[in-house]
Motif scaffolding. Structure first.
Motif, PDB file in Angstrom:
ATOM      1  N   ALA A   1     -17.644   1.840   2.104  1.00 50.48           N
ATOM      2  CA  ALA A   1     -16.409   1.682   2.245  1.00 50.48           C
ATOM      3  C   ALA A   1     -15.284   2.881   1.450  1.00 50.48           C
ATOM      4  N   SER A   2     -15.561   4.365   1.121  1.00 53.46           N
ATOM      5  CA  SER A   2     -14.549   5.388   1.258  1.00 53.46           C
ATOM      6  C   SER A   2     -14.230   5.247   2.715  1.00 53.46           C
ATOM      7  N   GLU A   3     -15.397   5.065   4.031  1.00 57.69           N
ATOM      8  CA  GLU A   3     -15.178   5.813   4.982  1.00 57.69           C
ATOM      9  C   GLU A   3     -13.730   4.482   6.006  1.00 57.69           C
ATOM     10  N   THR A   4     -13.761   3.629   4.890  1.00 57.10           N
ATOM     11  CA  THR A   4     -12.977   2.317   5.488  1.00 57.10           C
ATOM     12  C   THR A   4     -12.070   2.359   5.073  1.00 57.10           C
ATOM     13  N   VAL A   5     -11.499   2.428   3.533  1.00 57.22           N
ATOM     14  CA  VAL A   5     -10.614   3.079   2.790  1.00 57.22           C
ATOM     15  C   VAL A   5      -9.876   4.178   3.944  1.00 57.22           C
ATOM     16  N   THR A   6     -10.414   5.390   4.260  1.00 53.71           N
ATOM     17  CA  THR A   6      -9.792   6.297   5.083  1.00 53.71           C
ATOM     18  C   THR A   6      -9.348   5.606   6.178  1.00 53.71           C
ATOM     19  N   ASP A   7     -10.162   4.933   7.213  1.00 54.31           N
ATOM     20  CA  ASP A   7      -9.020   4.472   7.767  1.00 54.31           C
ATOM     21  C   ASP A   7      -7.693   3.914   8.161  1.00 54.31           C
ATOM     22  N   LEU A   8      -8.304   2.658   6.688  1.00 55.38           N
ATOM     23  CA  LEU A   8      -6.391   1.699   6.025  1.00 55.38           C
ATOM     24  C   LEU A   8      -5.815   3.280   5.675  1.00 55.38           C
ATOM     25  N   LEU A   9      -6.218   4.184   5.015  1.00 55.45           N
ATOM     26  CA  LEU A   9      -5.316   4.576   4.669  1.00 55.45           C
ATOM     27  C   LEU A   9      -4.659   5.802   6.073  1.00 55.45           C
ATOM     28  N   THR A  10      -5.437   5.735   7.074  1.00 51.02           N
ATOM     29  CA  THR A  10      -5.155   6.094   8.262  1.00 51.02           C
ATOM     30  C   THR A  10      -3.718   5.196   9.118  1.00 51.02           C
ATOM     31  N   GLN A  11      -3.837   4.088   8.800  1.00 52.31           N
ATOM     32  CA  GLN A  11      -3.048   3.233   9.589  1.00 52.31           C
ATOM     33  C   GLN A  11      -2.257   3.191   8.330  1.00 52.31           C
ATOM     34  N   MET A  12      -1.878   3.179   7.579  1.00 54.10           N
ATOM     35  CA  MET A  12      -0.705   2.751   6.596  1.00 54.10           C
ATOM     36  C   MET A  12       0.029   4.290   6.645  1.00 54.10           C
ATOM     37  N   LYS A  13      -0.591   6.028   7.075  1.00 50.75           N
ATOM     38  CA  LYS A  13       0.752   6.734   7.353  1.00 50.75           C
ATOM     39  C   LYS A  13       0.801   6.470   8.673  1.00 50.75           C
ATOM     40  N   GLY A  14       0.646   5.256   9.685  1.00 46.89           N
ATOM     41  CA  GLY A  14       1.273   5.508  11.272  1.00 46.89           C
ATOM     42  C   GLY A  14       2.320   4.801  10.300  1.00 46.89           C
TER      43      GLY A  14
END
Length: 434
Positions: free
Chosen positions: A80-93
């Protein structure tokens, strides 16, 4: 000399046969049970040692189950933490794209909100058997039973692996602050000051306020020093506040913050500034702005409306610090708003902090999961070694037992023959009386 009352040869043959039969019974028991020591009467000391070791092996079986459960729970949290990291990275874009003025920031904000909602969903679902390590509902660590340690005296202690929880909740539970009523008297301006008079707890916060004139007037408020339990208050009066029907009405708003042990002057100023900006964006038409001043412990308020406003200040003691959504987890996602230049700029710094939190959480869970896997492998190998040790103590040597059985069966047959011969010897005496 021969005697018909005492047949010594038969007695010897009988005792020999009994010994052979006893050995044969023992060998047959070894073959049927597979153990050379199957009960305490066989060898009390070795039997006792083997039983203690067998109990430890049984305990390690339960530990393996505990480790498997703990590993699964931590694996869910890591994923879940890795998935959240991926989603936050998308948000950064998305946030980076919003730095450009010639884009539709409203649509970008909609995408950011969708990603925020997805993060909420991921965090809420990251549970195994009802235990969620990332939702922020508890700060208590999870202890995974990892070993039973027996000392030389026979005492047994349980060892555990401590797994720290990580708060990745978007909606962090809020505890209310208690704005104290202690009177700081003349020391009040040392904590918060501006153009007007800083009031104490005994007086109204708007007594002798600073007036911010219409059409461009400014007022700067400075947080001078910080101590835990000190309450900082800013009151704005004369604001044009939007009403439900779309018109405006004259009103006031008070912003408060109680400092905690770890707060500095910049933390207090930033918290008050965030409260003020959130109110300005939600309840006014954009005629008022609040930004950091020349230093990070100052707030400058600009009045671009058509009427004057007043800024009153107060400092009190005896308060209790609370927590807000920005104090832990991913609560500051709620403050990300890229629809304005200032919001887009602040969001870029904010998202970097949030990505760092999620990466740290995933790394912590990854390390814990690796440790549990190592311990699980060790427990499995340890159980196998202990089983081998128990076998070496009590298991029968089947090759030796087989060879001994053949020999004993031959000896038994010979013993029977010897006893038969010995029993016939008294009959030979009869020939002497013919």
């Amino acid at each position: 000399m021969s005697s018909i009352l005492t047949n010594t040869s038969a007695m010897v043959a009988l005792q020999t046969l009994k010994g052979i039969n006893s050995g044969l019974a023992m060998t047959q028991s070894e073959i049927s049970t597979g153990k050379s020591i199957s009960s305490a009467k066989d060898n009390a000391a070795v039997w006792a040692i083997s039983k203690v070791m067998e109990s430890d092996v049984k305990g390690f079986s339960g530990i393996s189950d505990s480790l498997a459960l703990g590993e699964s729970t931590v694996a869910v949290a890591r994923q879940a933490s890795e998935t959240v990291t991926d989603l936050l990275t998308q948000m950064k874009g998305k946030i980076v794209a919003a730095q450009e003025e010639n884009v539709d920031r409203t649509k970008i904000q909609t995408d950011i909100q969708a990603l925020t909602d997805q993060i909420k969903s991921v965090v809420g679902a990251a549970q195994f058997n009802g235990l969620n390590l990332i939702d922020g509902t508890s700060s208590d660590s999870m202890n995974v039973l990892s070993s039973l340690d027996r000392d030389s005296s026979g005492n047994v202690n349980a060892s555990t692996i401590n797994i720290g929880r990580q708060n990745l909740s978007v909606t962090t539970p809020v505890t209310a602050q208690n704005f104290g009523a202690g009177d700081l008297a003349a020391a009040a301006p040392d904590y918060i000051s501006g153009a007007g008079t800083t009031q104490t707890a005994a007086a109204s916060a708007l007594t002798a306020p600073a007036t911010v004139t219409a059409s461009g007037g400014t007022a700067t408020v400075t947080v001078g020093q910080v101590a835990a339990g000190i309450g900082y208050e800013m009151a704005l009066d004369g604001l044009d506040i939007k009403t439900a029907d779309g018109s405006t009405a004259n009103g006031s708003r008070t912003f408060q913050y109680v400092a905690g042990d770890s707060d500095g002057t910049a933390d207090v100023a930033k918290n008050l500034l965030n409260q003020i900006n959130s109110f300005f964006e939600a309840a006014t038409d954009g005629s008022y702005t609040a930004v950091l001043g020349a230093t990070d412990n100052q707030i400058t308020i600009t009045n671009n409306s058509g009427t004057d406003i007043d800024v009153g200040l107060r400092a009190t003691s005896g308060g209790t610090a609370g927590t807000d959504a920005a104090s832990g987890g991913l609560g500051t996602l709620a403050n990300i708003d890229v629809t304005s230049d200032a919001g887009a700029t602040a969001a870029l710094s904010n998202i970097e902090t949030l990505i760092g939190k999620s990466i740290d959480a995933a790394s912590a869970f990854g390390s814990a999961e690796g440790r549990i896997q190592t311990q699980s492998s060790f427990i499995s190998n340890l159980s196998d070694s202990m089983k081998s040790g128990i076998g070496a103590l009590v298991d029968a040597d089947m090759e030796e037992a087989s060879a001994r059985l053949q020999a004993l069966q031959t000896q038994q047959q010979l013993g029977i023959q010897a006893l038969s011969i010995a029993n016939q010897q008294p009959q030979n005496i009869l020939s002497l009386f013919r």
